[in-house]
Each structure stands twice: as C-alpha cells, then as structure tokens.
Design a protein around this motif. Structure first.
Motif, short mmCIF file in Angstrom:
data_model
loop_
_atom_site.label_atom_id
_atom_site.label_comp_id
_atom_site.label_asym_id
_atom_site.label_seq_id
_atom_site.Cartn_x
_atom_site.Cartn_y
_atom_site.Cartn_z
N GLY A 1 57.07 0.67 53.05
CA GLY A 1 58.28 0.17 52.42
C GLY A 1 59.40 -0.07 53.42
O GLY A 1 60.18 -1.02 53.28
N ASP A 2 59.48 0.79 54.43
CA ASP A 2 60.50 0.61 55.46
C ASP A 2 60.23 -0.66 56.26
O ASP A 2 61.16 -1.39 56.63
CB ASP A 2 60.52 1.81 56.41
CG ASP A 2 60.93 3.10 55.70
OD1 ASP A 2 61.67 3.00 54.70
OD2 ASP A 2 60.50 4.17 56.14
N ALA A 3 58.96 -0.94 56.52
CA ALA A 3 58.61 -2.14 57.27
C ALA A 3 58.96 -3.39 56.47
O ALA A 3 59.46 -4.38 57.02
CB ALA A 3 57.12 -2.14 57.61
N VAL A 4 58.72 -3.36 55.16
CA VAL A 4 59.06 -4.51 54.31
C VAL A 4 60.58 -4.72 54.30
O VAL A 4 61.07 -5.86 54.40
CB VAL A 4 58.54 -4.29 52.87
CG1 VAL A 4 59.05 -5.39 51.94
CG2 VAL A 4 57.01 -4.26 52.87
N PHE A 5 61.35 -3.62 54.20
CA PHE A 5 62.80 -3.74 54.19
C PHE A 5 63.30 -4.30 55.53
O PHE A 5 64.19 -5.16 55.56
CB PHE A 5 63.43 -2.37 53.93
CG PHE A 5 64.93 -2.37 53.95
CD1 PHE A 5 65.66 -2.98 52.93
CD2 PHE A 5 65.63 -1.79 54.99
CE1 PHE A 5 67.04 -3.01 52.95
CE2 PHE A 5 67.01 -1.80 55.03
CZ PHE A 5 67.72 -2.41 54.00
N GLU A 6 62.70 -3.84 56.62
CA GLU A 6 63.10 -4.33 57.93
C GLU A 6 62.78 -5.82 58.09
O GLU A 6 63.54 -6.57 58.68
CB GLU A 6 62.40 -3.51 59.02
CG GLU A 6 63.01 -3.68 60.40
CD GLU A 6 62.51 -2.62 61.36
OE1 GLU A 6 61.89 -3.02 62.37
OE2 GLU A 6 62.73 -1.43 61.11
N GLU A 7 61.64 -6.22 57.54
CA GLU A 7 61.27 -7.63 57.60
C GLU A 7 62.26 -8.47 56.78
O GLU A 7 62.61 -9.59 57.17
CB GLU A 7 59.84 -7.80 57.06
CG GLU A 7 59.32 -9.23 57.04
CD GLU A 7 59.06 -9.78 58.43
OE1 GLU A 7 58.74 -10.98 58.51
OE2 GLU A 7 59.21 -9.05 59.42
N LYS A 8 62.72 -7.94 55.65
CA LYS A 8 63.72 -8.64 54.84
C LYS A 8 65.02 -8.81 55.63
O LYS A 8 65.64 -9.89 55.60
CB LYS A 8 63.97 -7.84 53.55
CG LYS A 8 65.10 -8.37 52.67
CD LYS A 8 64.78 -9.73 52.08
CE LYS A 8 65.73 -10.12 50.96
NZ LYS A 8 67.14 -10.13 51.37
N ARG A 9 65.46 -7.78 56.32
CA ARG A 9 66.68 -7.88 57.13
C ARG A 9 66.50 -8.92 58.25
O ARG A 9 67.41 -9.68 58.55
CB ARG A 9 67.01 -6.52 57.74
CG ARG A 9 67.46 -5.48 56.72
CD ARG A 9 67.84 -4.18 57.38
NE ARG A 9 68.94 -4.36 58.34
CZ ARG A 9 69.40 -3.41 59.13
NH1 ARG A 9 68.83 -2.20 59.10
NH2 ARG A 9 70.40 -3.63 59.95
#
Length: 305
Positions: A259-267
């Motif tokens: 989930g952290d990786a997905v959020f970072e990709e969104k940023r």
C-alpha cells in the motif's frame, strides 16, 4: 525441512535398484511419487509454476533419450530463465545435428539443424543452445509478439546483444521462419523491462501510436528527476505506463508495504502531472483489446499534457 528440489526417478533406474513395477505403482497411487511422463517419476511434490515443472520435464526427457541431443527452443529459454508468454510448456524441445529427422511425441519435440560448437553451452550440467541461438530459434517459430517478449528479455538481461542476435540470424539463413525472425530481431529493444512492456510496445506499433521514447526520464525545469516512465510521446507531453500488479512488488523497498508503494507511485504521478505532462495507464486486460487500448491512448494524446 529441506529446500532441495524433488528427485527425478527413471523407471529403468528404479528397476535396476530393485524396485518392481508393482512397487512403483503403489508409490504413485499413494502419491509418494508423481508421474512426470511415461517412465519418469518425481520423488516428492511437484513445484509451483510452469517453468519450474518444465525444468523437471527436461531432466526426465534427457534421462530417457537413446541418442544425445541439445536442449533448445522454449525448453532452453526456461533453463536460461527467460520469460515466455503464451508458449506451451507441455513438451520438451531438443535439437539434433544432421543426419537425423524431425520427430514429435506427446512429451518430446525433436528439431534437426546444424549447430556450431559455439552455439552450444552448458547450463547446470545440461547442454543447451546458446542464448542467441535459442532466441532466434524461437523468433523463427513463434508468433511475432511472443517472439518479441523473448528477444526483449534476452537483450535486457544481457544474455544477448544486438550483434550476437544478428550473427545467429545469419547462421539460420535459408531455414524456415528466418524472415519472421529477422523482423522480430529488428524490432527487439532491451529497454523493455517486462512481458507487459514488450506486449505494449507491439500493440502500440500495431495501432500506429508509436512512442517517441522508452524508459523516459521526466524532470522539472530545474533538472530534478521526478521519475522514469515506460513510454513517452514527447511532442504531446504525454507519458504512458503499463500497470501490471507485479510492478508494485518490484518497487518495494525493504520493509515497505504494498500500500505504501502504491501511495508513493500516486505521489510520483501527481508530480509528473504538475510539470505539465499527461499520464495514461493500461493493464493486462487492455492489452487483450487493441480497440480499448487504442481509445485510451488516443484520448490521452488528444488532451496532451
């Protein structure tokens, strides 16, 4: 618990060791041994994954050959760790030098072709066609998009170079499928980092939506790197991303949650958009429909960045 791979047992070796056919039958009925093919068994549970199971089939097939042969085509690709998409792995492929004859059974496909000494290498004690010869043989026999997947990976991993593929192609002059292989080799690009990216590149070319660059680096006006994207149409200020789920697994740092990786990709994507770039993403399902993929990319290009 041992991590050793399960042992391949040939019927003839088991009989030499004192087993009877009745005992072998009881072992397979109890599933202590798993039948791999006629006359070959696995002493233990089969591994997960088609490639891992195929490696065992290769061992079983070689143990049952009456005449020597070199592992080739998709079987060689599996031993080299090259990805295969849409390629059947139910039969082992080998090549013999002439004089011999092409042959095929339910478990084995025998190809006949000249092999230079430098076109045969050893992988884990098994004689295998060289990476370049393997890639070109597959490019001669597979559909274009499936051949590109193998060729891109061979270049990306460094197993092959452009010159080594060209040399292997030249040695195959006059053989069936050489024209198709030449087209695939010319199209191959080691910058593609996955099966999805290779398939995307083929699809975009078929749609006439050829990107201007691959692995494009997006920077701010001050030169700060924001990220690297799979595809770019620089004149329209649009970047494209193949969005396979495995990609987020590759992005994970030690201890990081998906989930952290997905959020970072969104940023990261938001930062790219803030610099005036449009972003278009597609998935495996989109690759199965050129109409849908084409419509999605064309909408993004019409909007621009």
């Amino acid at each position: 618990m041992s991590d050793a791979p399960p042992r391949v047992v040939l019927r003839r070796d088991a009989l030499d060791q004192g087993f009877s056919d009745d005992e072998i039958g009881r072992l397979t009925r109890r599933q202590d041994w798993v039948r791999l093919r006629r006359g070959a068994y696995l002493d233990g549970a089969p591994p997960d994954g088609a490639a891992a199971r195929h490696r065992l089939l290769v061992r079983a097939a070689l143990g049952g050959l009456r005449r020597p042969a070199v592992v080739s085509h998709q079987s060689a690709a599996v031993l080299f760790g090259l990805p295969l998409w849409g390629v059947r792995l139910d039969r082992v492929h080998v090549t013999r030098r002439p004089p011999s004859w092409n042959d095929a059974s339910r478990a084995l496909v025998v190809h006949v072709g000249s092999l230079g000494d430098d076109e045969v290498v050893e992988v884990g004690g098994v004689l295998v066609t060289s990476p370049a010869r393997t890639a070109v043989d597959l490019a001669r026999t597979l559909p274009f998009d499936r051949a590109v997947v193998v060729l891109d990976a061979a270049l990306h991993t460094g197993l092959c170079t452009g010159p080594s593929l060209s040399e292997a192609l030249g040695r195959c002059a006059g053989r069936p499928g050489v024209r198709s292989a030449s087209r695939a080799v010319s199209f191959a690009d080691g910058r593609s980092e996955s099966v999805g990216e290779s398939r995307s590149r083929v699809a975009l070319h078929r749609l006439g939506l050829v990107p201007s660059d691959l692995q494009f680096r997006v920077r701010t006006l001050d030169g700060v790197l924001l990220g690297r994207t799979d595809f770019a149409w620089e004149d329209r200020r649009v970047v494209g991303e193949f969005d396979g789920r495995v990609k987020y697994g590759r992005l994970l740092r030690p201890g990081q949650l998906p989930g952290d990786a997905v959020f970072e990709e969104k940023r990261r994507e938001d930062a790219i958009r803030d610099e005036g770039w449009g972003v278009v993403r597609w998935t495996w399902a989109d690759l199965d429909s050129l109409t849908r993929l084409g419509a999605r990319v064309r909408r993004a290009l019409s909007r621009g960045g």
